[in-house]
Design a protein around this motif. Structure first.
Motif, PDB file in Angstrom:
ATOM      1  N   PRO A  38     111.759 -48.088  64.710  1.00  0.00           N
ATOM      2  CA  PRO A  38     112.235 -46.852  64.079  1.00  0.00           C
ATOM      3  C   PRO A  38     111.138 -45.886  63.662  1.00  0.00           C
ATOM      4  O   PRO A  38     111.414 -44.703  63.449  1.00  0.00           O
ATOM      5  N   VAL A  39     109.881 -46.331  63.548  1.00  0.00           N
ATOM      6  CA  VAL A  39     108.804 -45.449  63.094  1.00  0.00           C
ATOM      7  C   VAL A  39     107.729 -45.281  64.160  1.00  0.00           C
ATOM      8  O   VAL A  39     107.374 -44.163  64.531  1.00  0.00           O
ATOM      9  N   HIS A  40     107.226 -46.387  64.695  1.00  0.00           N
ATOM     10  CA  HIS A  40     106.066 -46.332  65.591  1.00  0.00           C
ATOM     11  C   HIS A  40     106.491 -46.104  67.034  1.00  0.00           C
ATOM     12  O   HIS A  40     107.329 -46.827  67.577  1.00  0.00           O
ATOM     13  N   GLY A  41     105.871 -45.106  67.679  1.00  0.00           N
ATOM     14  CA  GLY A  41     106.268 -44.725  69.017  1.00  0.00           C
ATOM     15  C   GLY A  41     105.821 -45.663  70.115  1.00  0.00           C
ATOM     16  O   GLY A  41     106.298 -45.568  71.240  1.00  0.00           O
ATOM     17  N   ASP A  42     104.889 -46.577  69.835  1.00  0.00           N
ATOM     18  CA  ASP A  42     104.390 -47.494  70.859  1.00  0.00           C
ATOM     19  C   ASP A  42     104.771 -48.947  70.563  1.00  0.00           C
ATOM     20  O   ASP A  42     104.151 -49.872  71.074  1.00  0.00           O
ATOM     21  N   VAL A  43     105.789 -49.145  69.729  1.00  0.00           N
ATOM     22  CA  VAL A  43     106.223 -50.493  69.345  1.00  0.00           C
ATOM     23  C   VAL A  43     107.701 -50.641  69.685  1.00  0.00           C
ATOM     24  O   VAL A  43     108.499 -49.728  69.464  1.00  0.00           O
ATOM     25  N   TYR A  44     108.050 -51.821  70.239  1.00  0.00           N
ATOM     26  CA  TYR A  44     109.426 -52.104  70.613  1.00  0.00           C
ATOM     27  C   TYR A  44     109.802 -53.502  70.127  1.00  0.00           C
ATOM     28  O   TYR A  44     108.956 -54.400  70.078  1.00  0.00           O
ATOM     29  N   THR A  45     111.067 -53.690  69.792  1.00  0.00           N
ATOM     30  CA  THR A  45     111.577 -55.018  69.474  1.00  0.00           C
ATOM     31  C   THR A  45     111.853 -55.745  70.781  1.00  0.00           C
ATOM     32  O   THR A  45     112.669 -55.293  71.594  1.00  0.00           O
TER      33      THR A  45
END
Length: 231
Positions: A38-45
């Protein structure tokens, strides 16, 4: 890596897990969905452990583990990705979550209650306005219940206003409806990288002295279109 190849690889990895660590796991599935942070553009679940049912003790908990191919593919586009190593780490991480759910009955009961309240929200029934805080904490002031993500903000005044927030590395703006009561559950439309479920901006009015003598108002739901401040 293609989706079908990823599924085959995950099936092979699952068979390498000792049976005692899979007790109560009814399925290890692959979803094509992408779950952006929800915040970081280069992080995914990359994966998730979903509690399904239990009788109250925790030891008989049944869970479903999901690995998100879309998230792996998005991460691979950002740079070199060892698909097998990352899938194995994600799978074992979610298996640990399953074991933690079984050991922590209070947390399991709280999440189960949050899921029930979220179902009531979807159906238009009465629900506790703070239920989402019993979900999975993703970031400061951000929680996840089922596929829905809730971002809590404080509304400074009763009049309508523009609220800015960050979603997956981008700043957005949403118009907050005018109200004298709260909280507002605003389902956000127009996000460039939305979650599989709802992205909900929860606006609560700043606390006032008179609130101590009033019955807590029922939450109000609405749908708002978001915009990018820079166009």
């Amino acid at each position: 890596m293609r989706l079908d190849d990823f599924r085959v690889m995950v099936d092979r990895l699952a068979r390498e897990v000792p049976p005692e660590f899979r007790h109560g796991v009814v399925a290890i599935d692959v979803s094509a969905n992408t779950l952006p942070h929800p915040v970081h553009g280069d992080v995914y679940t990359l994966g998730e452990c979903v509690p399904l049912e239990w009788s109250g003790s925790g030891t008989d908990l049944h869970s479903r583990i999901v690995l998100y191919y879309g998230s792996f593919a998005s991460l691979a586009r950002l740079g070199d990705l060892d698909w097998r190593a990352e899938a194995w780490e994600t799978l074992t991480h979610e298996l640990r979550h399953h074991l933690e759910w079984r050991a922590n009955v209070d947390a399991l009961a709280a999440y189960d209650w949050a899921a029930e309240q979220n179902f009531a929200r979807h159906e238009g029934h009465a629900f506790d306005p703070l239920f989402f805080r019993s979900g999975e904490a993703l970031h400061d002031g951000i929680w996840k219940v089922d596929d829905d993500v809730f971002m809590e903000r404080e509304q400074a005044a009763e009049s309508g206003e523009q609220s800015e927030f960050v979603w997956h590395g981008r700043r957005y703006r949403a118009s907050v409806p005018r109200t004298s009561q709260g909280p507002l559950f605003l389902t956000l439309e127009g996000l460039l990288d939305p979650p599989p479920g709802d992205a909900v901006l929860v606006m609560k009015l700043a606390p006032r002295l008179l609130d101590l003598f009033r019955r807590r108002p029922a939450p109000r739901q609405d749908v708002v279109e978001v915009t990018l401040p820079d166009g």
